[in-house]
Scaffold this active site. Sequence first.
Site, mmCIF file in Angstrom:
data_model
loop_
_atom_site.group_PDB
_atom_site.id
_atom_site.type_symbol
_atom_site.label_atom_id
_atom_site.label_comp_id
_atom_site.label_asym_id
_atom_site.label_seq_id
_atom_site.Cartn_x
_atom_site.Cartn_y
_atom_site.Cartn_z
ATOM 1 N N GLU A 129 -3.936 0.846 -33.475
ATOM 2 C CA GLU A 129 -4.243 -0.114 -32.527
ATOM 3 C C GLU A 129 -2.967 -0.813 -32.109
ATOM 4 O OE1 GLU A 129 -7.134 1.195 -31.611
ATOM 5 O OE2 GLU A 129 -8.373 -0.511 -31.661
ATOM 6 N N THR A 182 -4.990 -2.220 -22.505
ATOM 7 C CA THR A 182 -5.104 -3.360 -23.584
ATOM 8 C C THR A 182 -3.969 -4.461 -23.458
ATOM 9 O OG1 THR A 182 -6.176 -1.805 -24.894
ATOM 10 C CG2 THR A 182 -5.278 -3.903 -26.197
HETATM 11 N N1 HSE Z 1 -10.088 -7.058 -29.782
HETATM 12 C C1 HSE Z 1 -9.416 -6.120 -28.883
HETATM 13 C C2 HSE Z 1 -9.007 -6.766 -27.235
HETATM 14 C C3 HSE Z 1 -10.060 -4.784 -28.721
HETATM 15 O O1 HSE Z 1 -10.159 -7.454 -27.162
HETATM 16 O O2 HSE Z 1 -8.018 -6.711 -27.173
HETATM 17 C C4 HSE Z 1 -9.155 -3.972 -27.808
HETATM 18 O O3 HSE Z 1 -8.503 -3.017 -28.275
#
Ligand code: HSE
Length: 309
Positions: A129, A182
Site C-alpha cells: 500500500e 490514492t
Molecule cells: N485508508 C486509505 C485511504 C484507503 O482512504 O486513503 C485507500 O488505500
Amino acid sequence: MKRIKVFAPGTVANLGCGFDVMGLTLDGVGDVLEIGVEEGLPGLEIHNLSGVSLPSQLDDNVITPAVRAMLEAYGRPVRVEVSVLRKIAPGSGIGSSAASSAAAVYGVNELLGRPFSIERLVEFAMQGEALLGGVAHADNVGPALMGGVVLIRGYEPFDIVRLPVPDNFFYAVVHPDIVVSTKEARAVLPHEIPLSQAVKQWGNVGGLVAGFALRDVALIGRSMHDAVVEPYRKGFIPGYDRLKESVLSQGALAMNIAGSGPSVFALASDYAAAERIVAVMERHFADLGIGCRTYAGRVSNAGARVVES
Ligand code: HSE
C-alpha cells in the site's frame, strides 16, 4: 517448486469515520493468484495472466514490497513465482492492490509451512500500500487477510483487532468509470483538524466498533459518518450528495466512499435492499453519462484462503 492457488477478497476501507484504521471484507469479489515457492536460491517473478492491465516492472507491482518484506523477515533464500490469474479492476477503491499483496504473502506463508502469524502477514502486505499512497496502511490488507471487520488500534507498535460481522449484513458497491488516484485523494486531506471535528469522529469510531461487537446494525449505520475525510473527497464523485440521499431513501444503513474512491459503498440489513441500492447507484451514474460496475453481496467473515481453481 511447490505451488498453490490463493483467493483474497476485495475490501472496503475507512468505513466512513475510520480513516486508515477500519475496513471490512466483501464476499464474492477478489483476486486469485497462483504462488510457487522453492527454497535455496533467492528470486521473485510476477506474471500477469488476468487480462487486466498491471505494471510491467517488478518494482512497480504492489506484490513486490510485500513479498520482499516477508522474505527479509524469513531470513533464508527463497525463490517465489506469482501468477495473477484473476484481478479486481485496479483503482476501484475496493482493495484491488490489497487483495494481490494479501494473496501473495498468504500463499508464500502457506508454502513455507506458516512461519508467520496472520497479523505479521498484514504488516508485510501493507508495504504494498505504501507503494501507491506513500503511507503503509492496513485497513484494506487487514480485512483481505483476516476477514470480517478489522480495527487497527495502532500502527506503532502494530495492533490489529478483528471483529466478526453480523450474518444479516450486505453491501452495495458502485465503481464509476472515473479515475481517482490514492495519492491524489490523500493529498487533498488536511493535516490538522479542529477539536470539535475530532470529537465527532472518535465518537463515531467508538460507535462503529461497539455496533460490530454488539451486532447492532442500527448503531453501525448511525455511526458510519465521517466529519474529516468525506467533505474533502466527495468532490471527486459527481453528484455525491444527491446519490447519498437516494441511497439512504432505499433503506441503506449508511453510505460512504470506499477507501480513497472512486467507488462508493452502502450497507444494508437485507439483500433485497442491497439490490435496490445498486440499481439506484447505476441509474445515478448513467444519468451523468458515466459507466459503472456494481457489486452486491454479503459482508464476509472469511479472508484469504487456498482454493482449488
Ligand atoms: N485508508 C486509505 C485511504 C484507503 O482512504 O486513503 C485507500 O488505500
